[in-house]
Structures are given as structure tokens and as C-alpha cells.
Design a protein around this motif. Structure first.
Motif, PDB file in Angstrom:
ATOM      1  N   ILE A   1       0.854  -1.185   0.000  1.00 42.31           N
ATOM      2  CA  ILE A   1       0.000   0.000   0.000  1.00 42.31           C
ATOM      3  C   ILE A   1       0.891   1.236   0.000  1.00 42.31           C
TER       4      ILE A   1
ATOM      5  N   ALA B   1      -8.212   1.429   3.895  1.00 44.03           N
ATOM      6  CA  ALA B   1      -6.943   0.722   3.751  1.00 44.03           C
ATOM      7  C   ALA B   1      -7.174  -0.690   3.237  1.00 44.03           C
ATOM      8  N   GLN B   2      -8.181  -1.348   3.785  1.00 42.79           N
ATOM      9  CA  GLN B   2      -8.468  -2.725   3.380  1.00 42.79           C
ATOM     10  C   GLN B   2      -8.912  -2.775   1.916  1.00 42.79           C
TER      11      GLN B   2
ATOM     12  N   VAL C   1      -5.316  -2.022  -0.129  1.00 45.76           N
ATOM     13  CA  VAL C   1      -4.123  -2.836   0.096  1.00 45.76           C
ATOM     14  C   VAL C   1      -4.104  -4.036  -0.846  1.00 45.76           C
TER      15      VAL C   1
ATOM     16  N   CYS D   1      -5.187  -2.219   7.333  1.00 44.79           N
ATOM     17  CA  CYS D   1      -5.230  -3.079   6.154  1.00 44.79           C
ATOM     18  C   CYS D   1      -5.890  -4.422   6.455  1.00 44.79           C
TER      19      CYS D   1
END
Length: 362
Positions: free
Chosen positions: A264, A297-298, A301, A290
Motif C-alpha cells: 500500500i 486501507a483494506q 491494500v 489493512c
């Protein structure tokens, strides 16, 4: 008269500043802050009359003491000293400066040295959390030379492993302080996560950026900085942090998919300009986010299926490697992240005494 105060100026990760024994500073908070401002030469843009480097990454102070807490070796208090205002903020932690705490404690005899490495359990007074630092001590002495390289620092050094234990809810008491993976603020999606440090995550594209800009490019965009600050203050209210005008927490991170072989891309704000590299505590929060379903973020990533616990974060100066340990779910249904680790390096730059005017101490 000038007042001498023993100190060691150390580089910790990508930051540097003076390290003190807490017993060598005033115990009263207001007096201590006055002394730290004098030590660093603040408020002054150049910090010409002190040890500060005229930059937030080199205007940091660490105070260390032995601990009487069960299972804890030493305690430390971190202070972010403002460059151009008379402000000392002890609300945040600094994972980079933390890298120097264990070596400083070992060199000052606060912890017995083992061979070939020494594990030091550190209680962070800023957050109430515990960090385990593993330092290379072959022959019973702290080793600073080695092959570990961290982006943002020239050369290499001995690796210092920092394991952040049970770091969820460092400031708010909750991993997800708003109770949601996504909050909508003025039409912008944000994710508010508190792991090691509270952070407001925003997709760079939501603010018209790629997420791959340099620090100079981002700092020059004053409209962007103002927009980020407005979103940060509104998010802080939702996180239960109150009015954060003039305070450095929460921080803001602009996220984007990786482009340099990592998992990321991150641009970390400190908070009124972009970090030249990346804060360690911020990186750990990125790595944690993540692994939290539904967060920005998840979404962005790209984890390695063979090693999903490893998260390499791309930043303006290179990359930072982290590792997450997850054990089931917490009481609120979020992932229970029990430990997060990162490798840093540190070394002393100069040791002796720093002098301040007696009026600052009095």
C-alpha cells in the motif's frame, strides 16, 4: 547563569533529538515544558538558540526512567516540541524515537545487559501501552553497527526490533473509535482507526491527488493542507478527541494502491505538512487498518496471499516493513490485533550537557 542538563542526542529511526533521564528535569509539567522549549530553542523558526533542527522531525524529546511496574523495565515519555510556537505536546507517541529508548536505558545502566541480545520492556507514558524492544548486545555492549537499512536514513545499522503489544485504542480506548469502518465527512469517506496512534485515513483520490506525490508537492498545496485540517478536526470530534486545534493528534494519512512492489502507498501528515518518510506508529496503524474489513486501507491494500501478516508501506523516502499478529475478534467484532512489529535503527550522535538560561528553569 546557565543551567547544565545531562543529555544524549540520538537518532531514532528517521527522527532525532535529545534523550534525558526524567530525574534530570523538573517534575512539574509546566516547568518541564518551559525547560524543553529552552533546550530546543523554541519558539523560533530556525531554533538557532537550541538543539532543535527547525523541523518537526528534529524537534523531539525523549525522557526515560526506571520502572516499578511489574514486568516493565523502563518508562519513557515522548514530547513533540513545536518549532515556531511555545507548545510542548505529550499526547502522541513516536515510534522512531522509541528506537533509541532501549539503547539509552542500557547505556545508562537502567537495565541489565544480556548476550547476544537484550529484550527491554518499555511502558509508554503517552499511551499507557507496552513495547518490547530487542537490542543487539554481543559481548555485553550495545551494538550500533550492522546491515539493517531503513529508507530515509543514510547507511545501515544494527537492527532494533520493536514489538508494540496490545496497541489497539492507544488514545481513544477503541480500535474503531467511531464504531464504523467508514465515516462520511463533508462528502469525503474517511476511516478512523486507533492502533498505536489515532489516524484519519483518506483515499488520496478523494482529494484530487494520486497518493504518489512528493513531500514538497503536497506541502506546496495550501488548499489541500487546509482541507485535510478541516477533515481532521471534524473526524477528531467523532473519535471522542474533542477540539484538536493546535494539537498533533489525530494524524491524517492519504492512501493509494502500491506502485513500488509494496502492499500500500501512504502519505503521512504530521499533521500540518507531509512526513519526509513515515512515522512508525503511523505505519503500524496503516498495517492494522489493512486487516480491518471495510476500511479504506483494506480496500486499497494488495496483501501477499502467502504472507498476509506482512505489510510493506510505500512512502516518500522508500518503504517501511511491518508485521501484524491477529488472534480472533474483539468484543465489538473487530479483528483483535495483539502485536505489531517493525525494524528500526538508532545511534547516539553526541553526549554531554545542554545549557539553558536559568530563567527557563526558574
Amino acid at each position: 547563569m546557565l543551567i547544565p542538563i545531562p543529555c544524549v542526542v540520538m537518532r531514532g529511526g528517521t527522527s532525532k533529538g535529545p534523550f534525558f533521564l526524567q530525574s534530570d528535569l523538573p517534575q512539574d509539567e509546566a516547568r518541564r515544558n518551559q525547560v524543553l522549549l529552552a533546550v530546543m530553542g523554541s519558539p523560533d523558526r530556525r531554533q538557532i538558540d537550541g538543539l532543535g533542527g527547525g523541523d518537526s522531525l528534529s524537534s523531539k524529546v525523549v525522557m526515560v526512567s526506571a520502572s516499578s511496574r511489574p514486568g516493565i523495565d523502563v518508562e519513557y515519555l515522548f514530547a513533540q516540541v513545536s518549532v515556531d510556537s511555545a507548545t510542548v505536546d505529550t499526547s502522541p507517541n513516536c515510534g522512531n524515537m522509541l528506537a533509541g529508548v532501549a539503547p539509552f536505558a542500557l547505556e545508562h545502566g537502567l537495565v541489565a545487559i544480556d548476550k547476544p541480545q537484550t529484550s527491554v520492556r518499555i511502558y509508554n507514558q503517552n499511551t499507557g501501552k507496552v513495547v518490547e524492544a530487542v537490542v543487539q548486545t554481543p559481548g555485553g555492549k550495545v551494538n550500533y553497527e550492522g546491515e539493517a537499512h531503513i529508507d530515509g536514513v543514510p547507511g545501515s545499522g544494527a537492527p532494533i526490533l520493536l514489538n508494540f503489544m496490545d496497541a489497539a485504542g492507544a488514545k481513544t480506548g477503541k480500535l474503531m473509535p467511531t464504531g464504523q469502518a467508514i465515516d462520511l465527512i463533508d462528502g469525503v469517506e474517511v476511516s478512523c482507526v486507533d492502533f498505536s496512534s489515532p489516524i484519519v485515513f483518506i483515499a488520496a483520490s478523494a482529494l484530487g491527488k494520486t497518493g504518489y506525490e512528493s513531500k514538497a508537492e503536497l506541502d506546496a498545496d495550501k488548499a489541500l493542507i487546509a482541507r485535510i485540517e478541516d477533515l481532521r478536526r471534524q473526524a477528531a470530534l467523532r473519535m471522542g478527541l474533542g477540539d484538536v486545534a493546535g494539537k498533533v493528534l489525530p494524524k491524517v494519512v492519504l492512501l493509494a494502491p502500491p506502485v513500488q512492489g509494496g502492499q500500500i502507498s501512504s502519505r503521512y501528515f504530521v499533521p500540518w505538512n507531509c512526513h519526509a518518510a513515515h512515522a512508525v506508529t503511523g505505519a503500524l496503524c496503516v498495517a492494522a487498518a489493512c486487516h480491518i474489513p471495510g476500511t479504506l486501507a483494506q480496500r486499497l491494500v494488495q496483501l501477499d496471499a502467502a504472507a498476509p501478516q506482512h505489510v510493506t508501506i510505500e512512502h516518500p523516502s522508500g518503504q517501511l516493513h511491518t508485521q501484524i499478529t491477529q488472534e480472533g475478534m474483539d468484543a465489538e467484532g473487530w479483528p483483535q490485533i495483539t502485536k505489531a512489529g517493525v525494524i528500526r535503527t538508532a545511534r547516539p550522535l553526541v553526549a554531554g550537557v545542554t545549557y539553558i538560561q536559568s530563567s527557563a528553569w526558574d
